[in-house]
Design a protein around this motif. Structure first.
Motif, PDB file in Angstrom:
ATOM      1  N   GLU A 185      -4.346  -5.661  -4.861  1.00  0.00           N
ATOM      2  CA  GLU A 185      -4.574  -6.402  -6.138  1.00  0.00           C
ATOM      3  C   GLU A 185      -4.989  -5.336  -7.174  1.00  0.00           C
ATOM      4  O   GLU A 185      -5.052  -5.803  -8.524  1.00  0.00           O
ATOM      5  CB  GLU A 185      -5.296  -7.614  -6.195  1.00  0.00           C
ATOM      6  CG  GLU A 185      -5.135  -8.640  -5.283  1.00  0.00           C
ATOM      7  CD  GLU A 185      -3.570  -9.249  -5.507  1.00  0.00           C
ATOM      8  OE1 GLU A 185      -3.060  -9.293  -6.520  1.00  0.00           O
ATOM      9  OE2 GLU A 185      -2.950  -9.742  -4.655  1.00  0.00           O
ATOM     10  N   SER A 186      -4.968  -4.147  -6.747  1.00  0.00           N
ATOM     11  CA  SER A 186      -5.629  -3.191  -8.070  1.00  0.00           C
ATOM     12  C   SER A 186      -4.470  -2.201  -8.418  1.00  0.00           C
ATOM     13  O   SER A 186      -3.743  -1.682  -7.672  1.00  0.00           O
ATOM     14  CB  SER A 186      -6.798  -2.577  -7.201  1.00  0.00           C
ATOM     15  OG  SER A 186      -7.243  -1.398  -8.094  1.00  0.00           O
ATOM     16  N   LEU A 187      -4.641  -1.645  -9.664  1.00  0.00           N
ATOM     17  CA  LEU A 187      -3.930  -0.503 -10.058  1.00  0.00           C
ATOM     18  C   LEU A 187      -4.833   0.430 -10.435  1.00  0.00           C
ATOM     19  O   LEU A 187      -4.405   1.292 -11.100  1.00  0.00           O
ATOM     20  CB  LEU A 187      -3.181  -1.147 -11.388  1.00  0.00           C
ATOM     21  CG  LEU A 187      -1.804  -0.267 -11.734  1.00  0.00           C
ATOM     22  CD1 LEU A 187      -0.795  -0.324 -10.720  1.00  0.00           C
ATOM     23  CD2 LEU A 187      -1.394  -0.750 -13.314  1.00  0.00           C
TER      24      LEU A 187
ATOM     25  N   ILE B  41      -6.575   2.832  -4.479  1.00  0.00           N
ATOM     26  CA  ILE B  41      -5.702   2.761  -3.344  1.00  0.00           C
ATOM     27  C   ILE B  41      -5.818   3.836  -2.385  1.00  0.00           C
ATOM     28  O   ILE B  41      -5.770   3.705  -1.132  1.00  0.00           O
ATOM     29  CB  ILE B  41      -4.488   2.890  -4.276  1.00  0.00           C
ATOM     30  CG1 ILE B  41      -4.254   1.768  -5.313  1.00  0.00           C
ATOM     31  CG2 ILE B  41      -3.098   3.034  -3.414  1.00  0.00           C
ATOM     32  CD1 ILE B  41      -4.064   0.475  -4.755  1.00  0.00           C
ATOM     33  N   ILE B  42      -6.086   5.283  -2.884  1.00  0.00           N
ATOM     34  CA  ILE B  42      -6.260   6.141  -1.875  1.00  0.00           C
ATOM     35  C   ILE B  42      -7.601   6.060  -1.077  1.00  0.00           C
ATOM     36  O   ILE B  42      -7.508   6.989   0.010  1.00  0.00           O
ATOM     37  CB  ILE B  42      -6.160   7.859  -2.903  1.00  0.00           C
ATOM     38  CG1 ILE B  42      -7.321   7.883  -3.560  1.00  0.00           C
ATOM     39  CG2 ILE B  42      -4.672   7.618  -3.327  1.00  0.00           C
ATOM     40  CD1 ILE B  42      -7.506   9.203  -4.102  1.00  0.00           C
TER      41      ILE B  42
ATOM     42  N   ALA C 281      -3.486   2.398   3.297  1.00  0.00           N
ATOM     43  CA  ALA C 281      -2.862   3.427   2.183  1.00  0.00           C
ATOM     44  C   ALA C 281      -2.537   4.914   2.374  1.00  0.00           C
ATOM     45  O   ALA C 281      -1.426   5.288   2.257  1.00  0.00           O
ATOM     46  CB  ALA C 281      -3.140   3.098   0.595  1.00  0.00           C
ATOM     47  N   ARG C 282      -3.783   5.353   2.771  1.00  0.00           N
ATOM     48  CA  ARG C 282      -3.573   6.752   3.197  1.00  0.00           C
ATOM     49  C   ARG C 282      -2.924   6.988   4.466  1.00  0.00           C
ATOM     50  O   ARG C 282      -2.165   8.124   4.213  1.00  0.00           O
ATOM     51  CB  ARG C 282      -5.152   7.167   3.327  1.00  0.00           C
ATOM     52  CG  ARG C 282      -6.020   7.531   2.163  1.00  0.00           C
ATOM     53  CD  ARG C 282      -7.125   8.455   2.442  1.00  0.00           C
ATOM     54  NE  ARG C 282      -7.896   7.860   3.804  1.00  0.00           N
ATOM     55  CZ  ARG C 282      -8.959   7.115   3.663  1.00  0.00           C
ATOM     56  NH1 ARG C 282      -9.569   6.396   2.549  1.00  0.00           N
ATOM     57  NH2 ARG C 282      -9.524   6.875   4.886  1.00  0.00           N
ATOM     58  N   THR C 283      -2.737   6.074   5.277  1.00  0.00           N
ATOM     59  CA  THR C 283      -1.928   6.319   6.595  1.00  0.00           C
ATOM     60  C   THR C 283      -0.493   6.139   6.095  1.00  0.00           C
ATOM     61  O   THR C 283       0.282   7.000   6.504  1.00  0.00           O
ATOM     62  CB  THR C 283      -2.389   5.122   7.618  1.00  0.00           C
ATOM     63  OG1 THR C 283      -3.600   5.115   7.859  1.00  0.00           O
ATOM     64  CG2 THR C 283      -1.258   5.298   8.845  1.00  0.00           C
ATOM     65  N   ARG C 284      -0.229   5.553   5.294  1.00  0.00           N
ATOM     66  CA  ARG C 284       1.354   5.141   4.720  1.00  0.00           C
ATOM     67  C   ARG C 284       1.770   6.457   3.982  1.00  0.00           C
ATOM     68  O   ARG C 284       2.821   6.956   4.079  1.00  0.00           O
ATOM     69  CB  ARG C 284       1.455   3.990   3.820  1.00  0.00           C
ATOM     70  CG  ARG C 284       2.745   3.698   3.735  1.00  0.00           C
ATOM     71  CD  ARG C 284       3.022   2.289   2.972  1.00  0.00           C
ATOM     72  NE  ARG C 284       4.353   1.721   3.035  1.00  0.00           N
ATOM     73  CZ  ARG C 284       5.112   0.986   4.124  1.00  0.00           C
ATOM     74  NH1 ARG C 284       4.125   0.585   5.254  1.00  0.00           N
ATOM     75  NH2 ARG C 284       6.144   0.531   4.056  1.00  0.00           N
TER      76      ARG C 284
ATOM     77  N   LEU D 269       1.962   0.710  -6.852  1.00  0.00           N
ATOM     78  CA  LEU D 269       1.331   1.815  -6.797  1.00  0.00           C
ATOM     79  C   LEU D 269       1.332   2.567  -5.636  1.00  0.00           C
ATOM     80  O   LEU D 269       1.611   3.997  -5.700  1.00  0.00           O
ATOM     81  CB  LEU D 269      -0.389   1.847  -7.544  1.00  0.00           C
ATOM     82  CG  LEU D 269      -0.760   3.253  -7.830  1.00  0.00           C
ATOM     83  CD1 LEU D 269      -0.141   4.277  -8.399  1.00  0.00           C
ATOM     84  CD2 LEU D 269      -2.412   2.846  -8.219  1.00  0.00           C
ATOM     85  N   LEU D 270       1.078   1.978  -4.475  1.00  0.00           N
ATOM     86  CA  LEU D 270       1.221   2.668  -3.265  1.00  0.00           C
ATOM     87  C   LEU D 270       2.515   3.010  -3.017  1.00  0.00           C
ATOM     88  O   LEU D 270       2.802   4.277  -2.596  1.00  0.00           O
ATOM     89  CB  LEU D 270       0.617   1.832  -2.153  1.00  0.00           C
ATOM     90  CG  LEU D 270       0.949   2.255  -0.574  1.00  0.00           C
ATOM     91  CD1 LEU D 270       0.268   3.669  -0.310  1.00  0.00           C
ATOM     92  CD2 LEU D 270       0.412   1.141   0.547  1.00  0.00           C
TER      93      LEU D 270
END
Length: 235
Positions: A54-56, A61-62, A67-70, A135-136
């Motif tokens: 839910e964050s921008l 995110i990082i 997210a880091r794995t993706r 963002l991701l």
């Protein structure tokens, strides 16, 4: 499929790594966070981190394992090629002209930009998806093209990502900028690709911007379906 809680791969109904359920109900829970992101209040631990979906906010995110794995998976399929800068370095190493053509090129390109000698292509779209996922997806799109972020500008409801576009055999380098803005029900994504010091870039700026746009759209869909990222470039 990646675990929605810890980011481990191979998760199905339950994650073999952390044991968490992968049902839709469980997605409303906050993902695990590092110890420094927790605040101790007596015997109760209060989670101080906003759920990344839910964050921008770039930093949130990082700092998410999922997210880091993706992002790392998207970057793993990138093969580095020979750039124009590499060729100039070889030329300078054997040249007898008495000055560095590579350094000269880097010095004059900003001047050309100020004079308006550059190509630019812009495109935008809107996504009715959680801002963190958008963002991701943008970060994954940049990673899949080998674009390294050199500047991030952040506000409460907007995030701007800037990356250097490497030079090619017949094109100069430039900048790619992705601007994400959280609106009432959607996230607006604006993509701008600029090639410096050229009136014509043989479609490089348009091709790159459109490829990043397609990758963002593809990755958002894959995230919502619980699918791992697709490796390789999107034409």
């Amino acid at each position: 499929m990646y675990c929605i809680h810890c980011g481990a791969s191979g998760a199905k109904n339950f994650c073999a790594s952390c044991g968490s359920s992968q049902t839709a109900e469980s997605t409303s829970k906050l993902a695990p966070v590092d110890q420094e992101n927790l605040v101790q209040d007596g015997n109760d631990i209060i989670i101080a981190e906003l759920h990344w979906i839910e964050s921008l906010q770039y930093e949130i995110i990082i700092n998410s394992v999922e997210a880091r794995t993706r992002i790392a998976a998207c970057a793993s399929g990138v093969a580095e090629g020979v750039t124009g800068d590499d060729l100039l370095a070889v030329f300078d190493a054997v040249s007898t002209i008495g000055f560095s053509l590579g350094k000269l090129t880097k010095a004059i390109l900003p001047i050309y930009d100020k004079l308006g000698i550059k190509t630019n292509y812009e495109t935008q779209m809107h996504f009715a998806a959680p801002p963190g996922r958008v963002l991701l997806a943008a970060l994954c799109a940049m990673a899949s093209r080998g674009l390294k972020i050199d500047q991030v500008q952040q506000s409460t409801d907007a995030c701007s990502l800037n990356a250097k576009i490497t030079s090619g055999i017949i094109t100069n380098g430039g900048q790619l900028r992705i601007m994400l803005t959280k609106q009432e029900r959607v996230v607006q994504v604006e993509i701008s690709a600029t090639i410096s010091g050229q009136w014509y870039d043989w479609g490089k700026s348009q091709g790159l911007a459109e490829a990043v746009r397609a990758k963002i759209s593809q990755d958002i869909g894959d995230q919502q379906l619980g699918q791992p990222p697709r490796l390789g470039k999107v034409a």
